[in-house]
Design a protein around this motif. Sequence first.
Motif, short mmCIF file in Angstrom:
data_model
loop_
_atom_site.label_atom_id
_atom_site.label_comp_id
_atom_site.label_asym_id
_atom_site.label_seq_id
_atom_site.Cartn_x
_atom_site.Cartn_y
_atom_site.Cartn_z
N TRP A 61 0.83 -1.20 0.00
CA TRP A 61 0.00 0.00 0.00
C TRP A 61 0.86 1.24 0.00
O TRP A 61 1.84 1.34 0.74
CB TRP A 61 -0.88 0.06 1.24
CG TRP A 61 -1.88 -1.01 1.38
CD1 TRP A 61 -3.17 -1.01 0.91
CD2 TRP A 61 -1.73 -2.25 2.09
NE1 TRP A 61 -3.81 -2.15 1.27
CE2 TRP A 61 -2.96 -2.95 2.00
CE3 TRP A 61 -0.68 -2.84 2.78
CZ2 TRP A 61 -3.15 -4.18 2.58
CZ3 TRP A 61 -0.87 -4.09 3.36
CH2 TRP A 61 -2.10 -4.74 3.24
N LYS A 62 0.46 2.21 -0.79
CA LYS A 62 1.01 3.56 -0.74
C LYS A 62 -0.07 4.39 -0.06
O LYS A 62 -1.23 4.37 -0.48
CB LYS A 62 1.30 4.07 -2.15
CG LYS A 62 2.13 5.34 -2.18
CD LYS A 62 2.51 5.70 -3.60
CE LYS A 62 3.53 4.70 -4.11
NZ LYS A 62 4.13 5.08 -5.41
N ILE A 102 6.66 -1.65 7.70
CA ILE A 102 6.56 -0.28 7.23
C ILE A 102 7.89 0.08 6.57
O ILE A 102 8.95 -0.38 7.01
CB ILE A 102 6.29 0.67 8.42
CG1 ILE A 102 4.95 0.34 9.07
CG2 ILE A 102 6.33 2.13 7.99
CD1 ILE A 102 4.71 1.06 10.38
N ALA A 103 7.83 0.90 5.53
CA ALA A 103 9.06 1.35 4.87
C ALA A 103 10.03 1.91 5.91
O ALA A 103 9.63 2.63 6.82
CB ALA A 103 8.73 2.41 3.82
N GLN A 104 11.29 1.55 5.76
CA GLN A 104 12.30 1.92 6.74
C GLN A 104 13.27 2.95 6.17
O GLN A 104 13.74 2.80 5.04
CB GLN A 104 13.05 0.67 7.19
CG GLN A 104 12.12 -0.34 7.83
CD GLN A 104 12.79 -1.69 8.08
OE1 GLN A 104 13.99 -1.84 7.93
NE2 GLN A 104 11.99 -2.66 8.46
N ALA A 116 12.29 1.86 -0.86
CA ALA A 116 10.88 1.49 -0.75
C ALA A 116 10.04 2.39 -1.63
O ALA A 116 10.19 3.62 -1.57
CB ALA A 116 10.40 1.58 0.70
N THR A 117 9.19 1.81 -2.43
CA THR A 117 8.27 2.60 -3.25
C THR A 117 6.86 2.56 -2.68
O THR A 117 5.98 3.24 -3.19
CB THR A 117 8.27 2.11 -4.71
OG1 THR A 117 7.97 0.72 -4.72
CG2 THR A 117 9.63 2.35 -5.36
N TYR A 118 6.64 1.76 -1.65
CA TYR A 118 5.35 1.68 -0.97
C TYR A 118 5.58 1.87 0.52
O TYR A 118 6.71 1.73 1.01
CB TYR A 118 4.65 0.35 -1.26
CG TYR A 118 3.98 0.37 -2.62
CD1 TYR A 118 2.61 0.60 -2.74
CD2 TYR A 118 4.72 0.24 -3.79
CE1 TYR A 118 2.00 0.67 -3.98
CE2 TYR A 118 4.11 0.31 -5.03
CZ TYR A 118 2.76 0.53 -5.12
OH TYR A 118 2.15 0.61 -6.34
N ASP A 119 4.53 2.20 1.25
CA ASP A 119 4.64 2.53 2.67
C ASP A 119 4.48 1.33 3.60
O ASP A 119 5.12 1.26 4.64
CB ASP A 119 3.60 3.59 3.04
CG ASP A 119 3.80 4.87 2.24
OD1 ASP A 119 4.90 5.44 2.32
OD2 ASP A 119 2.86 5.27 1.54
N VAL A 120 3.59 0.41 3.23
CA VAL A 120 3.30 -0.75 4.07
C VAL A 120 3.23 -1.98 3.18
O VAL A 120 2.69 -1.91 2.07
CB VAL A 120 1.94 -0.58 4.82
CG1 VAL A 120 1.65 -1.79 5.71
CG2 VAL A 120 1.92 0.70 5.64
#
Length: 100
Positions: A8-9, A47-49, A54-58
Amino acid sequence: MLKHIVMWKLKDHAEGADRAANAVEMKRRLDECAHIVPGMHAFEVTIAQPGLEATYDVVLYSEFEDKVALDAYAQHPLHKALVPFIGAIRAERQCMDYVV
């Protein structure tokens, strides 16, 4: 074995919170869904670190015995309760299910 991966973004701001706070809350709620149905073998939410690409958040990585187990997860009340919140905070969603 069926693998179920969802990314998910999130929106910059939704439900009265910013992206970072919503990512933490989304992870907390998804983590409550671990092991809620028979046939769920793995369930990992992250979660993106900072400092890592990372191109997505979760992202959710999960493994199920078969499609029956995945369908049971999708219909479980704890999972269904997440749908409105996630729908309100997400900007984009990508999903892939595959059998190994």
